[in-house]
Scaffold this motif. Structure first.
Motif, PDB file in Angstrom:
ATOM      1  N   HIS A  34      -5.428   8.755   2.640  1.00  0.00           N
ATOM      2  CA  HIS A  34      -5.604   9.016   1.208  1.00  0.00           C
ATOM      3  C   HIS A  34      -6.922   8.415   0.719  1.00  0.00           C
ATOM      4  N   LEU A  53      -3.771  13.561  -2.083  1.00  0.00           N
ATOM      5  CA  LEU A  53      -3.760  12.297  -2.830  1.00  0.00           C
ATOM      6  C   LEU A  53      -4.921  11.427  -2.387  1.00  0.00           C
ATOM      7  N   LEU A  80      -6.636   7.688  -3.110  1.00  0.00           N
ATOM      8  CA  LEU A  80      -6.388   6.393  -3.723  1.00  0.00           C
ATOM      9  C   LEU A  80      -7.624   5.507  -3.828  1.00  0.00           C
ATOM     10  N   ARG A 134      -0.186  15.364 -10.005  1.00  0.00           N
ATOM     11  CA  ARG A 134       0.053  16.279  -8.885  1.00  0.00           C
ATOM     12  C   ARG A 134       1.463  16.827  -9.017  1.00  0.00           C
ATOM     13  N   ALA A 144       0.363   8.974  -8.928  1.00  0.00           N
ATOM     14  CA  ALA A 144       0.465   7.827  -8.015  1.00  0.00           C
ATOM     15  C   ALA A 144       0.390   6.511  -8.747  1.00  0.00           C
TER      16      ALA A 144
END
Length: 789
Positions: free
Chosen positions: A43, A54, A56, A66, A71
């Motif tokens: 990610h 995703l 991060l 999403r 998240a």
């Protein structure tokens, strides 16, 4: 991508996780290391391998909606999908997945939850933001601080309720400084002079003397040659020799004369592109030719051009950016913003380097690495210039009468000697491979790094997109690239270099990840200090000696390396630098130290590589062509380690035993091992045996001393300090035991006389020489002897 440093990372996480609940959580310090270790592989920046769409590593990616799942919801950990998945009861749904073997610890989960609750503030990566000079911190013990460096260190020590270590004793300080600045121990006379100087300027005088020493350039060059993977051989296939020793001499001279680092950088990357480049600038451009090359007749030219381009980008990014761009050769970097397009765009900048002539080399050794030039070393050229000036000055010495006749005769004799010396110097011409620019070859992005796949787009020469760009008219050149590296907006170069200077003077960097200033690297323990040093370096004209002096003049540098109980309990890894570090000397210095204290060391700067004693048959499997190693049979045998022949495939066994790298890739930090092989090397390598014997003869020459006096003299010669009564008693027992042994079995004493080129002692009984040689060998093997405290 190299593996994570699990110990360093776990310590970093432990420091963060034990922070008090009300302490501000910093993304770079506390959160990024967790996400980088556990999450970024799936990610992170690599868009082609990103899972579940995703991301991060960016705020926008973490907060993206999403299909109703977010998240990271700032301030709301219980509504954040990240927290849900990392704490899920179902092992099949929990993240990271079990097969990744990246389980989060309870402390890490708690830290992530607290970070989200506090607002989930993201920060730009610390290494990619141009450094600014921070304000100096306020501290309680300001009187301890010798300069600004100490204030930054003291701030964190006071916050941790720790006091700095006391200053080391004078002998330890002097010995430390000598090894750090010139790589050699102080002589007893230098120790005596320092101990006798009780003025406030005594320390600064020693610092200035060592910075002005010709040996300073040799010591600094040892490290730079590791970074740029300098070697005397090509590395691949037959590992033939190539012509490169003039580049090594250029580096030594550059540090000696304190060439500004921005100029040093420019000359190496693009010296050949300067208007009317000097001999030294052309030699400096040999940096671009230090990579490994193959001279096997069947190489695929296209394949090796791809290898050479990739090698150059790996080294360039490691040396100047502290980056791991090699990870982007086949795909976007999984942890940092470097893309595959960035990787091949940098190759495009370097695509004017003429590699085609490399394929004309063969199985001879040295092989051809055209283009090459013939030149004298900077030291020989300087000596010739000095000789010419001396001849002119002598030619002006005239007079009248009989005295004038005698003067003229003396002058003519001197001039003749100088001209003879000049003629000998002019014969020292050596070949050096250099860079020659050609029309840049087209560079395509290679899908998955496959040199056979031509489907990738043609690349434009440019720097990585996430970093400040280069404003240039037309195609970006190596000259533009070199200037960009030291421009004010470039965030990495200054930080990377001063962090490595700190490592040389403390054994660890402010960021301990000397080769990785990315997400997988360690956050600096003192980021404000690192930025202060970086700005100071840049604003002081990239003056390396200035930075070295600032650091060694600090109280922080002069601390004892002996830890207190509080330091061991609260800061066992010395991350706060509340004391100095103790570490083993590097391979070259261990050898240099033995040669120096024995009296064998030859003080000759520059020249062809030296070949110390080496086991017979070590090159038995070296082919194309087959070769036998011939050690030097003159005083070149005793030159410093920086001049030792560096055979990539068959590195000298002594160097290998003490962790010197083969220099196939950039080495920013050498490992330090403790193995039986290193102990056996100190005991049995012919260089150390010969050094022990020659030192023993020096002991025997102290005819006005009895045994105890000789032992005390010997101890101080080797270790610079006075021996204790207990230490002398141990040496006395060792001496007597060996006297008995060699008197009863004189044939065993002969071994000491059979090693090396130095003249054999004739004025002393063989058992006596052998007994003292055994004592000297023991002293050269002491941990204290091969350590910098």
């Amino acid at each position: 991508m190299h593996d994570l440093r699990p110990v360093v990372l776990s310590l970093l996480i432990a420091f963060a996780a034990t922070a008090s609940a009300d302490e501000r959580i910093a993304f770079n310090r506390d959160i990024r290391p967790i996400l980088s270790d556990k999450c970024f592989a799936c990610h992170g920046p690599d868009k082609n391998h990103r899972q579940a769409e995703l991301r991060l590593d960016t705020r926008d990616g973490a907060r993206a909606d999403r299909d109703g799942s977010i998240a990271v919801v700032p301030g709301k950990p219980d509504e954040s999908a990240l927290v849900e998945r990392i704490t899920h009861a179902d092992a099949d749904l929990r993240m990271p997945p079990a097969e990744a073997r990246k389980d989060l610890t309870p402390a890490e989960i708690d830290l992530l939850r607290r970070w989200i609750a506090a607002g989930a503030v993201y920060e730009d990566h610390w290494a990619y933001v141009p450094p600014k000079r921070p304000d100096l911190p306020a501290v309680a013990q300001r009187g301890w601080a010798a300069n600004e460096i100490d204030l930054f260190l003291l701030e964190k020590l006071e916050a941790a309720k720790l006091a700095p270590a006391p200053e080391a004793d004078q002998v330890t300080l002097l010995r430390r400084l000598h090894f750090d600045l010139i790589g050699l121990p102080p002589t007893p006379a230098e120790v005596d002079a320092f101990l006798a100087d009780d003025s406030p300027e005594a320390w600064e005088r020693v610092v200035d003397r060592l910075l002005a020493s010709p040996h300073y350039g040799e010591r600094m060059a040892m490290y730079w040659l590791d970074l740029v993977r300098y070697a005397d051989t090509v590395g691949y296939h037959g590992d033939q020799e190539h012509h490169t020793t003039l580049y090594r001499d250029y580096v030594i001279q550059a540090f000696r004369e304190n060439k500004p680092f921005d100029v040093f950088t420019l000359e190496q990357l693009a010296g050949d592109l300067l208007p009317e480049p000097t001999v030294d600038q052309r030699i400096a451009s040999g940096y671009n030719r230090l990579l490994q090359t193959s001279h096997e007749g069947g190489v695929q030219q296209k394949e090796y051009l791809a290898k050479y381009g990739a090698d150059r980008v790996r080294n360039f990014s490691a040396v100047w950016l502290g980056g791991t761009m090699g990870c982007a050769e086949c795909h976007d970097h999984k942890y940092d913003p470097y893309t595959q397009a960035d990787f091949y765009s940098l190759i495009a900048i370097l695509a004017d380097i003429d590699d085609f002539q490399t394929f004309k080399g063969g199985d001879t050794s040295p092989t051809k690495r055209l283009p090459e030039i013939e030149a004298l070393s900077p030291f020989d050229r300087q000596r010739i210039a000095d000789i010419d000036a001396e001849i002119v000055a002598l030619g002006r010495q005239t007079g009248e009468g009989d005295a004038a006749v005698e003067t003229r005769a003396d002058v003519e004799t001197q001039i003749a000697a100088l001209r003879t010396e000049r003629e000998q110097l002019e014969k020292r011409v050596r070949k050096q491979m250099v860079t020659a620019a050609i029309e840049p070859r087209p560079i395509r992005l290679l899908p998955r790094g496959d040199w056979l796949d031509d489907s990738g787009p043609l690349m434009t020469a440019r720097t990585p997109e996430f970093l400040p760009g280069i404003a240039a008219e037309g195609r970006i050149s190596r000259l533009d690239l070199a200037r960009w590296l030291t421009s004010p907006e470039q965030p990495q170069t200054a930080r990377v270099f001063v962090n490595r200077l700190w490592y040389l003077l403390f054994g660890k960097g402010l960021s301990r990840s000397l080769d990785d200033f990315g997400s997988q690297g360690e956050v600096p323990s003192h980021p404000e200090l690192l930025d202060w040093l970086a700005v100071e370096f840049r604003e002081r004209g990239w003056d390396v000696k200035h930075m070295v002096k600032r650091i060694v003049m600090s109280s922080t540098y002069r601390q004892s390396s002996i830890p207190s109980d509080d330091h061991l309990r609260l800061d066992p890894q010395n991350r706060l630098f509340g004391r100095q570090n103790r570490f083993r000397l590097q391979a070259e210095m261990i050898r240099d130290n033995a040669l120096a204290v024995s009296g064998l060391l030859v003080d000759r700067v520059g020249g062809p590589s030296a070949r110390p004693y080496q086991p017979a048959g070590y090159y038995a499997h070296l082919n194309f062509p087959t070769r036998s190693y011939l050690p030097d049979n003159d005083d070149s045998q005793y030159r410093r380690g920086v001049y030792v022949h560096w055979q990539r495939q068959y590195l000298h066994p002594m160097l290998r035993a003490f962790d010197a790298p083969s220099r196939e890739e950039c080495t920013a930090e050498r490992i330090v091992s403790n193995t039986p092989t290193s102990a056996l090397t100190l005991l049995n390598d012919p260089t150390f045996l010969e050094a022990a014997r020659v030192l023993a003869v020096r002991v025997l020459e102290q005819t006005d001393r009895d045994d105890d006096g000789k032992l005390a003299w010997l101890w101080r010669e080797v270790l610079s300090r006075e021996a204790t009564g207990e230490e002398l008693a141990v040496l006395r027992r060792l001496l007597e035991a060996n006297r008995t042994e060699y008197t009863e079995r004189p044939e065993t004493a002969q071994a000491f006389l059979d090693v090396g080129l130095a003249p054999r002692p004739k004025d002393y009984p063989l058992p006596e020489v052998a007994a003292w040689s055994a004592v000297c060998r023991a002293l050269l093997n002491l941990n204290e002897t091969i350590s910098r405290n």
